[in-house]
Design an enzyme around this catalytic site. Structure first.
Site, PDB file in Angstrom:
ATOM      1  CB  SER A   1      18.279 -16.243   3.065  1.00 42.10           C
ATOM      2  OG  SER A   1      19.516 -16.828   3.427  1.00 42.10           O
ATOM      3  CE  LYS A   2      13.402 -21.795   1.064  1.00 46.25           C
ATOM      4  NZ  LYS A   2      12.953 -21.084  -0.120  1.00 46.25           N
ATOM      5  NE  ARG A   3      23.229 -17.351   3.119  1.00 42.98           N
ATOM      6  CZ  ARG A   3      23.657 -16.506   4.034  1.00 42.98           C
ATOM      7  NH1 ARG A   3      24.606 -16.867   4.874  1.00 42.98           N
ATOM      8  NH2 ARG A   3      23.162 -15.290   4.108  1.00 42.98           N
ATOM      9  CG  HIS A   4      19.961 -17.662   8.214  1.00 46.52           C
ATOM     10  ND1 HIS A   4      19.682 -16.706   7.276  1.00 46.52           N
ATOM     11  CD2 HIS A   4      21.195 -17.382   8.683  1.00 46.52           C
ATOM     12  CE1 HIS A   4      20.702 -15.871   7.185  1.00 46.52           C
ATOM     13  NE2 HIS A   4      21.632 -16.270   8.020  1.00 46.52           N
ATOM     14  N   GLY A   5      18.012 -21.975   7.422  1.00 48.37           N
ATOM     15  CA  GLY A   5      16.986 -22.986   7.703  1.00 48.37           C
ATOM     16  C   GLY A   5      15.664 -22.501   7.133  1.00 48.37           C
TER      17      GLY A   5
END
Ligand code: GLU
Length: 486
Positions: A258-262
């Site tokens: 997800s966005k959390r991982h870039g």
């Protein structure tokens, strides 16, 4: 690939994105595996747009998915933008087809209208102690005509539900092996919504059937949907295609990417200046491997070596650092001119296009060659070539201060005179500057550093004399003069 109309392959696979966002890395991987399988088997790849979720789908997303697939280098044989005998390839254009199938199932009493409201179902679930039927209690399966009539009078719009028989379904998944599902946990599920739009389950089955899909290759997140799909095939009296559920692509902490991982969209990597060939190679490694340690594959090698049997059941971890590393490898082996051409959008964005266009192709190639090993992504190119092409460069205050001390300045002034009289070939330049240092009892670094700053505006970079040769005599001399005038 040569595919004549009387092709012998009856392998047909599909990539079926929902245009509700940009193409996600995990989906791009699924598209790639379908592509590789089709290429390897001389089969057909179909692009089908699953846009029945009208609220979340958009034409722009569809366009962006098509663009991004093309950018990666995934080509399809049939799709919304190409001809094909199995179209239309956009689900919202196929509504009448689904309706016809739904009506047949209704006639054959394999499906029924359900008039329950969401609230009624929820309320009954709350009261019910039979947990396994939580979701829907198959209430309308046994509705009398009279009861139905009453609901119709009330103006209720029904959904169509498939009758789910109690049984065990067995699937031989090409990645997962034998998988069993017990339908006791599946309620009579909706196949047509009250607005006449099919659910995902129904549309996907009808389409795979009519488009003669032989292998359904998709993410493992759809494995839990598979029993419902098999039940629909069975109700229609049709054979299922072969299923292959690919492992998921996760972030570094093993949670869903997800966005959390870039950045998670293909588009973001394109915009960051990754080479499509490197991206193609990298995503092929997400859940597939040859068994040895080989990681760098050309497109042809991947087509030759790909097989579903080599797809892993274990989830893949998306590693942006590895992608960056692989991108560097592809950049280093790419032709300088190709790197330059691919960098054009970034060059324009950086506002140095005019300066760049003043250079000859030969000069540009030389510049890129000098900087090639420093380019991590194409986005780096403008900053790395800027000082070569610009008429004037800027200096950092600290560099000016550092090298404006009297003796260094005088030495540079003397050197400037020497440079005026020599030919700007890097060997000659190096020779003369070294000699100049010797004659003046200077360490080479005493001159190399300030000279580099004066000529390039920075303290690090490619070979100084090679850079001077490419920048050219006139510009170099002007820059040194300019630097001395501070
Ligand atoms: N439209 C589905 C999705 O985007 C894919 C359906 C399928 O492959 O069966 O997840």
């Amino acid at each position: 690939m040569d595919k004549t109309t009387n092709s012998i392959s009856n392998i047909r696979v599909r990539f079926a994105p929902s245009p509700t966002g940009y193409l996600h890395i995990g989906n791009a991987r699924t598209a790639l595996f379908n592509y590789l399988f089709a290429q390897k088997t001389k089969g057909f790849l179909i692009l089908r747009i699953e846009d029945t979720d009208r609220e979340r789908s958009s034409g722009e997303y569809e366009q962006s998915i098509i663009e991004d697939l093309k950018w990666i280098g995934i080509q399809w044989d049939e799709g919304p933008d190409t001809d094909g005998h199995f179209g239309p390839y956009r689900q919202t254009e196929r509504i009448e087809i689904y309706k016809e199938f739904a009506e047949n199932l209704l006639k054959e009493k394999k499906a029924y209208y359900c008039y329950c409201t969401k609230e009624e179902i929820e309320e009954r679930n709350k009261q019910s102690s039979i947990e396994k039927k939580a979701g829907y209690d198959n209430n309308c399966r046994t509705l009398t005509e009279q009861q139905a009539g009453k609901y119709i009078k009330e103006g209720r719009k029904p959904v169509l539900r498939l009758i789910v028989p109690e049984k065990t379904l067995v699937v031989y998944d090409l990645v997962r092996g034998k998988v069993e599902f017990n339908t006791s946990l599946i309620n009579d599920f909706v196949i047509m919504k009250s607005d006449g739009i099919p659910t995902y389950h129904f549309a996907v089955v009808i389409d795979d059937l009519l488009m003669e899909i032989s292998h359904v290759i998709r993410g493992e997140d759809h494995l839990s949907n598979t029993p419902k799909h098999i039940l629909i095939y069975e109700a229609l009296g049709k054979q299922t295609p072969q299923f292959a559920h690919m492992s998921m692509t996760l972030g570094s902490d093993r949670s869903r990417l997800s966005k959390r991982h870039g950045a998670t969209s293909v588009r973001a990597y394109k915009e960051e200046g990754y080479l499509p060939e490197a991206f193609f190679n990298y995503i092929s490694l997400l859940g597939w491997a040859t068994g040895d340690d080989k990681e760098i594959f050309s497109r042809e090698e991947l087509i030759n070596e790909f097989s579903i049997e080599k797809c892993s059941k274990v989830n893949a971890i998306f590693d942006p650092k590895k992608l960056l590393w692989l991108n560097g490898i592809y950049i280093r082996k790419e032709k300088p001119l190709k790197i330059f051409q691919a960098s054009m959008p970034f060059i324009k964005q950086a506002g140095i296009l005019d300066d760049v266009l003043k250079q000859s192709q030969e000069t540009i190639e030389k510049i890129i060659t000098l900087q090639q090993e420093r380019i991590k992504t194409l986005k780096d190119v403008p900053a790395l070539i800027e000082f070569f092409v610009k008429e004037e460069i800027e200096y950092k205050k600290e560099d000016i201060e550092k090298f404006s001390e009297g003796t260094i300045k005088n030495m540079l002034k003397n050197l400037l005179n020497e440079l005026t009289n020599i030919e700007f070939k890097h060997e000659i330049l190096e020779d003369s500057v070294r000699k100049f240092c010797e004659q003046n009892n200077l360490k080479t670094s005493d001159i190399f550093h300030p000279l580099r700053v004066a000529v390039t505006g920075r303290i690090k970079g490619p070979g100084l004399f090679e850079a001077m040769e490419v920048i050219g005599k006139e510009k170099v001399l002007k820059r040194i003069e300019n630097f001395l005038s501070y």
